[in-house]
Design a protein around this motif. Structure first.
Motif, PDB file in Angstrom:
ATOM      1  N   LEU A 151       0.860  -1.195   0.000  1.00  0.00           N
ATOM      2  CA  LEU A 151       0.000   0.000   0.000  1.00  0.00           C
ATOM      3  C   LEU A 151       0.887   1.233   0.000  1.00  0.00           C
ATOM      4  O   LEU A 151       0.530   2.285   0.535  1.00  0.00           O
ATOM      5  N   ASP A 152       2.068   1.082  -0.597  1.00  0.00           N
ATOM      6  CA  ASP A 152       3.073   2.139  -0.486  1.00  0.00           C
ATOM      7  C   ASP A 152       2.729   3.403  -1.252  1.00  0.00           C
ATOM      8  O   ASP A 152       3.331   4.444  -1.017  1.00  0.00           O
ATOM      9  N   GLN A 153       1.756   3.318  -2.179  1.00  0.00           N
ATOM     10  CA  GLN A 153       1.423   4.524  -2.943  1.00  0.00           C
ATOM     11  C   GLN A 153       0.157   5.209  -2.411  1.00  0.00           C
ATOM     12  O   GLN A 153      -0.382   6.093  -3.054  1.00  0.00           O
ATOM     13  N   LEU A 154      -0.297   4.767  -1.236  1.00  0.00           N
ATOM     14  CA  LEU A 154      -1.393   5.487  -0.584  1.00  0.00           C
ATOM     15  C   LEU A 154      -0.786   6.476   0.406  1.00  0.00           C
ATOM     16  O   LEU A 154       0.360   6.309   0.841  1.00  0.00           O
ATOM     17  N   SER A 155      -1.554   7.488   0.787  1.00  0.00           N
ATOM     18  CA  SER A 155      -1.063   8.400   1.828  1.00  0.00           C
ATOM     19  C   SER A 155      -1.105   7.640   3.164  1.00  0.00           C
ATOM     20  O   SER A 155      -1.764   6.591   3.271  1.00  0.00           O
ATOM     21  N   ASP A 156      -0.452   8.185   4.186  1.00  0.00           N
ATOM     22  CA  ASP A 156      -0.441   7.501   5.486  1.00  0.00           C
ATOM     23  C   ASP A 156      -1.866   7.282   6.001  1.00  0.00           C
ATOM     24  O   ASP A 156      -2.190   6.205   6.510  1.00  0.00           O
ATOM     25  N   ASP A 157      -2.705   8.301   5.847  1.00  0.00           N
ATOM     26  CA  ASP A 157      -4.089   8.168   6.344  1.00  0.00           C
ATOM     27  C   ASP A 157      -4.857   7.112   5.558  1.00  0.00           C
ATOM     28  O   ASP A 157      -5.607   6.317   6.126  1.00  0.00           O
ATOM     29  N   GLU A 158      -4.664   7.127   4.243  1.00  0.00           N
ATOM     30  CA  GLU A 158      -5.373   6.142   3.407  1.00  0.00           C
ATOM     31  C   GLU A 158      -4.918   4.723   3.762  1.00  0.00           C
ATOM     32  O   GLU A 158      -5.717   3.795   3.870  1.00  0.00           O
ATOM     33  N   ARG A 159      -3.592   4.568   3.936  1.00  0.00           N
ATOM     34  CA  ARG A 159      -3.060   3.242   4.280  1.00  0.00           C
ATOM     35  C   ARG A 159      -3.654   2.781   5.609  1.00  0.00           C
ATOM     36  O   ARG A 159      -4.047   1.615   5.761  1.00  0.00           O
ATOM     37  N   ASP A 160      -3.755   3.706   6.569  1.00  0.00           N
ATOM     38  CA  ASP A 160      -4.335   3.340   7.875  1.00  0.00           C
ATOM     39  C   ASP A 160      -5.785   2.891   7.725  1.00  0.00           C
ATOM     40  O   ASP A 160      -6.232   1.978   8.422  1.00  0.00           O
ATOM     41  N   PHE A 186      -8.797  -4.154   6.739  1.00  0.00           N
ATOM     42  CA  PHE A 186      -8.434  -5.483   6.229  1.00  0.00           C
ATOM     43  C   PHE A 186      -7.254  -6.157   6.923  1.00  0.00           C
ATOM     44  O   PHE A 186      -6.972  -7.327   6.651  1.00  0.00           O
ATOM     45  N   ALA A 187      -6.551  -5.422   7.776  1.00  0.00           N
ATOM     46  CA  ALA A 187      -5.428  -6.037   8.507  1.00  0.00           C
ATOM     47  C   ALA A 187      -5.349  -5.405   9.886  1.00  0.00           C
ATOM     48  O   ALA A 187      -4.376  -4.731  10.225  1.00  0.00           O
ATOM     49  N   PRO A 188      -6.406  -5.628  10.701  1.00  0.00           N
ATOM     50  CA  PRO A 188      -6.448  -4.944  11.993  1.00  0.00           C
ATOM     51  C   PRO A 188      -5.313  -5.357  12.938  1.00  0.00           C
ATOM     52  O   PRO A 188      -4.943  -4.592  13.828  1.00  0.00           O
ATOM     53  N   GLU A 189      -4.762  -6.568  12.739  1.00  0.00           N
ATOM     54  CA  GLU A 189      -3.687  -7.032  13.638  1.00  0.00           C
ATOM     55  C   GLU A 189      -2.328  -6.639  13.058  1.00  0.00           C
ATOM     56  O   GLU A 189      -2.103  -6.790  11.856  1.00  0.00           O
ATOM     57  N   GLU A 190      -1.441  -6.236  13.935  1.00  0.00           N
ATOM     58  CA  GLU A 190      -0.075  -5.883  13.513  1.00  0.00           C
ATOM     59  C   GLU A 190       0.586  -7.058  12.781  1.00  0.00           C
ATOM     60  O   GLU A 190       1.306  -6.876  11.801  1.00  0.00           O
ATOM     61  N   SER A 191       0.280  -8.280  13.222  1.00  0.00           N
ATOM     62  CA  SER A 191       0.912  -9.469  12.620  1.00  0.00           C
ATOM     63  C   SER A 191       0.474  -9.682  11.169  1.00  0.00           C
ATOM     64  O   SER A 191       1.070 -10.488  10.452  1.00  0.00           O
ATOM     65  N   GLN A 192      -0.566  -8.978  10.730  1.00  0.00           N
ATOM     66  CA  GLN A 192      -1.052  -9.126   9.346  1.00  0.00           C
ATOM     67  C   GLN A 192      -0.403  -8.103   8.420  1.00  0.00           C
ATOM     68  O   GLN A 192      -0.718  -8.033   7.242  1.00  0.00           O
ATOM     69  N   ARG A 193       0.517  -7.309   8.998  1.00  0.00           N
ATOM     70  CA  ARG A 193       1.152  -6.241   8.210  1.00  0.00           C
ATOM     71  C   ARG A 193       2.648  -6.523   8.089  1.00  0.00           C
ATOM     72  O   ARG A 193       3.219  -7.258   8.882  1.00  0.00           O
ATOM     73  N   ILE A 194       3.253  -5.892   7.085  1.00  0.00           N
ATOM     74  CA  ILE A 194       4.688  -6.106   6.887  1.00  0.00           C
ATOM     75  C   ILE A 194       5.337  -4.846   6.316  1.00  0.00           C
ATOM     76  O   ILE A 194       4.681  -4.099   5.569  1.00  0.00           O
ATOM     77  N   HIS A 195       6.581  -4.640   6.661  1.00  0.00           N
ATOM     78  CA  HIS A 195       7.394  -3.513   6.179  1.00  0.00           C
ATOM     79  C   HIS A 195       6.714  -2.158   6.408  1.00  0.00           C
ATOM     80  O   HIS A 195       7.045  -1.181   5.739  1.00  0.00           O
ATOM     81  N   GLY A 196       5.727  -2.101   7.292  1.00  0.00           N
ATOM     82  CA  GLY A 196       5.031  -0.844   7.538  1.00  0.00           C
ATOM     83  C   GLY A 196       4.211  -0.365   6.353  1.00  0.00           C
ATOM     84  O   GLY A 196       3.669   0.734   6.355  1.00  0.00           O
ATOM     85  N   ARG A 197       4.109  -1.191   5.292  1.00  0.00           N
ATOM     86  CA  ARG A 197       3.433  -0.697   4.088  1.00  0.00           C
ATOM     87  C   ARG A 197       2.487  -1.717   3.458  1.00  0.00           C
ATOM     88  O   ARG A 197       1.793  -1.400   2.491  1.00  0.00           O
ATOM     89  N   ILE A 227       0.174  -5.771   3.480  1.00  0.00           N
ATOM     90  CA  ILE A 227      -0.659  -6.766   4.174  1.00  0.00           C
ATOM     91  C   ILE A 227      -0.256  -8.149   3.685  1.00  0.00           C
ATOM     92  O   ILE A 227      -0.035  -8.354   2.487  1.00  0.00           O
ATOM     93  N   THR A 228      -0.169  -9.098   4.609  1.00  0.00           N
ATOM     94  CA  THR A 228       0.300 -10.440   4.248  1.00  0.00           C
ATOM     95  C   THR A 228      -0.846 -11.428   4.031  1.00  0.00           C
ATOM     96  O   THR A 228      -0.609 -12.625   3.910  1.00  0.00           O
ATOM     97  N   ARG A 229      -2.071 -10.960   3.976  1.00  0.00           N
ATOM     98  CA  ARG A 229      -3.227 -11.870   3.885  1.00  0.00           C
ATOM     99  C   ARG A 229      -3.683 -12.054   2.440  1.00  0.00           C
ATOM    100  O   ARG A 229      -3.423 -11.223   1.589  1.00  0.00           O
ATOM    101  N   ARG A 230      -4.392 -13.156   2.207  1.00  0.00           N
ATOM    102  CA  ARG A 230      -5.083 -13.313   0.928  1.00  0.00           C
ATOM    103  C   ARG A 230      -6.419 -12.570   1.005  1.00  0.00           C
ATOM    104  O   ARG A 230      -6.873 -12.164   2.085  1.00  0.00           O
ATOM    105  N   LEU A 231      -7.057 -12.430  -0.160  1.00  0.00           N
ATOM    106  CA  LEU A 231      -8.282 -11.629  -0.247  1.00  0.00           C
ATOM    107  C   LEU A 231      -9.453 -12.149   0.605  1.00  0.00           C
ATOM    108  O   LEU A 231     -10.059 -11.370   1.352  1.00  0.00           O
ATOM    109  N   PRO A 232      -9.812 -13.455   0.524  1.00  0.00           N
ATOM    110  CA  PRO A 232     -11.040 -13.875   1.232  1.00  0.00           C
ATOM    111  C   PRO A 232     -11.006 -13.592   2.739  1.00  0.00           C
ATOM    112  O   PRO A 232     -11.990 -13.035   3.269  1.00  0.00           O
ATOM    113  N   PRO A 233      -9.906 -13.900   3.455  1.00  0.00           N
ATOM    114  CA  PRO A 233      -9.927 -13.553   4.875  1.00  0.00           C
ATOM    115  C   PRO A 233     -10.041 -12.038   5.111  1.00  0.00           C
ATOM    116  O   PRO A 233     -10.677 -11.600   6.066  1.00  0.00           O
ATOM    117  N   MET A 234      -9.452 -11.241   4.198  1.00  0.00           N
ATOM    118  CA  MET A 234      -9.563  -9.786   4.364  1.00  0.00           C
ATOM    119  C   MET A 234     -11.010  -9.341   4.275  1.00  0.00           C
ATOM    120  O   MET A 234     -11.424  -8.371   4.893  1.00  0.00           O
TER     121      MET A 234
END
Ligand code: NOJ
Length: 548
Positions: free
Chosen positions: A312-321, A327-338, A340-347
């Motif tokens: 989500l690196d091309q979104l603004s910080d607010d948009e990314r949040d 779609f990735a409320p848990e920190e463990s579902q995110r990576i590199h600060g930018r 999401i590590t999930r597939r679409l259906p769980p999101m």
């Protein structure tokens, strides 16, 4: 003759399917998918309607980056088979009318590649200049692509007594494309795989192949495309280029269209997730309408997920949040600060309406659709596996042990399938192929509709008014006809009051799936009832149309 039937640009209307051999089908029971297993599954892909197979790196590799760390560009990882098995895959795919493209990962090699071993051994090595060396870290060094794994892009090599450049992991030294010998070697590699039968390349990390600041920054990309086209006129290059809109056209080679044939629309992808999070198509519409105009020599690739993080690196910080919160409320579902590590259906909380709506978008937005293996059956990620590997679990063929992907003991698999609602007992190809109401059947229908509607790949895009901000309606028009697609981003049902410029009471809107006909009034208006998160496709038929 139809002008759009130019087979040398077959990729304009391809349905591309990406898979990693090791995660697909294991035929020799060692727990690792192989080329023979893939050959046996080509008919499954043909039945889905795939027209182009994209194979992730299958080359000889220490596999520290999922095969994107190549130690022999001519070799095949022997766990997957040998060149004979590869040729069988290509032959079988071609026999079923499917093209095959392969990853071309030449920005860097593995540090185990013989070139790098030689280069680091002595300043006099004939391969020293194959890589990029410095005595000091340059003051203007950029950040590494993997900021939480690497401090920077220069690594001190004791053996070499110098720093080498690595935009990705430190075990992936960057090749020096300013060196004509490197260009020659890569040309041989490309020439080799074309001769073996491939129809093109997914080119890894393209922005790192150009030379910022050089008099002709894109020279190498143009040379590479020229070479590939001379060797095989129809061969294409699909580039991984995640850059802002105003830089994209140059990677196609501008109006000359003499660099990449296709680019993934990373911006459209990121803004689609923002649109989903907001239940408002506006961000996606802006993204599509902000695409630079391309010629018929270029094409966009639309996708929902790939083998990496959902960046989500091309979104603004607010948009990314916003997207993270949805779609990735848990920190463990995110990576590199930018990402999401999930597939679409769980999101999407497994909501079948929403999942289908996303794939309907991927197949109707101007461009060509790309699916990552398992998306057609709604596979989930394995949240117990950290990082990008969560989405690299074995294909779920059946409810048998290991999801039918392998008969080896579970501990020998390349990765554990997910358990719970997304486990193979609930999500598998075997059950869905037979079920007309499954996601597989839905995607197969989308693929068939896409094939029947070449104007989606060739035609002109036009946004249509619907009177409901939550409904995206667009029309693709070309010499092959007109397709109209409606997507409701909101959960509630609605009635879209569609206006179709140019149409009147002599026209009719025909539901592409059911065949139901809707009358258009003298002002080109028609009302369409839509379900929450509904997706509808129509053909707009005029009085002179001879289309079926
Ligand atoms: C982009 C690929 O998609 C990714 O998986 C890989 O780690 C990097 N390039 C480095 O090759």
């Amino acid at each position: 003759m139809r002008v759009t039937d130019t087979s040398d640009r077959w990729w304009r209307t391809a349905f591309i399917y990406n898979l990693n051999v090791k995660s697909f089908m294991d035929w020799d029971d060692d727990g690792v998918g192989d080329l023979e297993g893939l050959s046996h599954r080509i008919d499954y892909l043909a039945a889905l309607g795939v027209t182009c197979l994209w194979l992730a790196p299958f080359y000889t590799s220490p596999n520290k980056d999922n095969g994107y760390d190549v130690s022999d560009f001519y070799g095949i990882d022997d766990r997957y088979g040998h060149h004979g098995d590869f040729v069988e895959v290509v032959r079988t795919a071609h026999d079923r009318g499917m093209r095959v493209i392969v990853d071309l990962v030449v920005n860097h090699t593995s540090d185990q590649h013989p070139w790098f071993r030689s280069a680091r051994s002595s300043p006099d090595s004939p391969h020293r200049d194959f890589y990029v060396w410095r005595d000091e870290i340059p003051a203007d060094a950029p950040a590494n692509v993997f900021p939480d794994a690497e401090d920077g892009v220069w690594f001190w090599d004791e053996k070499a007594g110098a720093y080498y450049e690595h935009n990705f992991y430190r075990h992936q030294p960057d090749l020096n494309f300013a060196n004509p010998e490197v260009r020659e070697e890569i040309a041989k590699v490309v020439g080799f795989w074309l001769e073996v039968g491939v129809d093109g390349f997914r080119v890894d990390a393209v922005p790192y192949l150009i030379e910022p600041g050089a008099a002709d920054e894109h020279e190498y990309l143009r040379l590479l495309r020229g070479y590939i086209s001379r060797r095989k006129g129809e061969a294409m290059m699909l580039g991984e280029v995640n850059v802002p809109r105003d830089e994209q056209l140059s990677f196609f080679g501008g109006s000359d269209a003499d660099e990449l044939s296709m680019q993934f629309d990373f911006i459209g992808n990121q803004r689609m997730y923002l649109a989903l999070a907001r239940q408002d198509p506006a961000p996606l519409v802006d993204a599509i309408e902000s695409r630079p105009a391309i010629t018929t020599g270029s094409q966009w690739a639309n996708f929902a997920r790939n083998h990496d993080e959902l960046t989500l690196d091309q979104l603004s910080d607010d948009e990314r949040d916003e997207v993270f919160a949805a779609f990735a409320p848990e920190e463990s579902q995110r990576i590199h600060g930018r990402g999401i590590t999930r597939r679409l259906p769980p999101m999407l909380d497994g909501d079948p309406r929403r999942i289908r709506m996303v794939y309907s978008l991927i197949f109707t937005l101007p461009g060509a659709p790309v699916l990552y293996y398992g998306e057609e059956i709604g596979m989930g990620d394995n949240a117990d596996i950290p990082g990008r590997s969560a989405v690299r679990t074995p294909m779920q063929w059946s409810d048998a042990e290991n999801g039918g992907s392998s008969r080896a003991a579970r501990r020998r698999l390349v990765a554990e399938p997910p358990s719970g609602a997304y486990g193979p007992e609930h999500v598998n190809a075997s059950a869905q192929v037979k079920d007309p109401d499954s996601l597989f059947s839905y995607v197969r229908e989308l693929a068939a509709l896409y094939r029947r509607s070449p104007e989606i790949g060739w035609g002109d895009y036009e946004r249509l008014e619907t009177g409901d901000a939550a409904v995206l309606a667009h029309r693709m028009s070309g010499s092959t006809g007109q397709t109209v697609a409606l997507h409701n981003f909101a959960p509630g049902p609605t009635v879209a009051e569609l206006t179709l410029p140019g149409a009147d009471e002599d026209w009719r809107l025909v539901d592409a799936r059911s065949g139901t006909t809707h009358a258009v009034d003298a002002k080109g208006r028609v009302s369409i009832r839509m379900d929450g998160y509904g997706a509808e496709w129509f053909r707009l038929i005029g009085p002179d149309s001879r289309r079926l």
